[in-house]
Design an enzyme around this catalytic site. Structure first.
Site, PDB file in Angstrom:
ATOM      1  CE  LYS A   1      -1.545   1.732   4.010  1.00  0.00           C
ATOM      2  NZ  LYS A   1      -2.196   1.793   5.313  1.00  0.00           N
TER       3      LYS A   1
ATOM      4  CG  ASP B   1      -4.372  -3.322   9.120  1.00  0.00           C
ATOM      5  OD1 ASP B   1      -3.251  -3.445   9.676  1.00  0.00           O
ATOM      6  OD2 ASP B   1      -4.636  -2.381   8.348  1.00  0.00           O
TER       7      ASP B   1
END
Ligand code: R5P
Length: 298
Positions: free
Chosen positions: A196, A223
């Site tokens: 990302k 996450d």
């Protein structure tokens, strides 16, 4: 020893598990937003476990921190408490674990100093986001600091699902640690992480996928925390596009600013699983058992 904290399920479980009396903490907020946390009973001469959780949503970390700091100071200075074990299941400001741009604060270290000064004798937290600053115990100079894993609690909920050919994926390079941790607790052999990039000025997120075959597999996107939901939603959408059958969005800390859950569901997540480190009505996993075990172990 007494447990001081809001009289909610989380604290009732911990108090019961440790065989402690729960002294209620009233979380008063004045119309202008000032806070006035009140310990409802005498604690003089007793050691205390202070257990306080942040509420999910916008602008909460600052209210929460002031509430913790005021209560610690009050317990120590005016209420005559002995040692104070602080349970802070989500440790805010940990993502600012480096001075990314000149002039920014090293927030987690400053916060550690403030908690020590306010009167904490030790602290227990869960999955603290410190990638660049060493360990949680290193940022505290005067007191013992314990960082529990929230992925064990997540794994207990995930293991109850009838998953087919599961694969665990993190949304960004840093999250490979979380993916590995969850994979170990779940006993799932395969895991990886997307890449990302976040624009440091605007916060915009771009997710880069990898050559992994997710077709018809049950994919757990994992996450440590979800705030705006942007990182999670991008990764969920990528997993769906790559042919995943079922996508489970799993994270430890449900910060969840308004609109974030809708964003993740809108991206295609079939199930959301988060723990109760932050007060949020949708939590399906609990870290209370691990906190009790840790405090029992001394
Ligand atoms: C970042 O380093 C964290 O691990 C999370 O991925 C991030 O904080 C999530 O933020 P948001 O939900 O706003 O994309």
């Amino acid at each position: 020893m007494l447990l001081v904290g809001p009289e909610d399920d989380f604290n009732i479980k911990i108090a019961r598990g440790l065989g402690l009396k729960l002294v209620p903490l009233e979380r008063r907020i004045f119309p202008d937003g000032e806070i006035c946390p009140r310990v409802r009973e005498e604690v003089r001469g007793s050691d205390v476990v202070l257990s306080l959780r942040m509420k999910s949503g916008v602008g909460r970390p600052n209210d929460y921190l002031l509430e913790v700091l005021f209560t610690l100071r009050n317990l120590k200075r005016h209420m005559g408490a002995g040692d104070i074990v602080l349970i802070m299941p989500y440790f805010p400001y940990a993502r600012q674990d480096a001075i990314f741009r000149i002039g920014e604060p090293l927030s987690p270290s400053y916060l550690a100093e403030m908690l020590e000064d306010a009167g904490a004798s030790s602290i227990v937290s869960v999955t603290v986001h410190l990638h660049r600053l060493g360990s949680f115990s290193e940022i505290f100079k005067k007191i013992k600091a314990t960082n529990l894993s929230g992925f064990k609690a997540l794994s207990e909920s995930i293991k109850r699902l009838p998953l087919q050919d599961p694969f665990i994926i993190g949304p960004d390079t840093e999250s490979i640690h979380w993916a590995r941790e969850l994979a170990q607790f779940c006993g799932i052999g395969e895991y990886d992480a997307f890449r990302k990039e976040r624009d440091i000025e605007t916060g915009d997120i771009r997710t880069y996928i990898k050559e992994i075959d997710l077709k018809n597999r049950d994919v757990i996107v994992v996450d440590d925390m979800v705030s705006t939901g942007g990182t999670m939603a991008n990764a969920v959408a990528a997993a769906k596009e790559m042919g995943a059958r079922l996508v489970i969005s799993a994270f430890v800390h449900p910060i969840l600013v308004p609109g974030s859950v809708e964003k993740i569901l809108g991206a295609g997540a079939d199930i959301i699983i988060a723990t109760d480190t932050i007060e949020w009505g949708g939590s399906k996993a609990s870290v209370t058992g691990d906190i009790i075990d840790t405090l029992r172990g001394g």
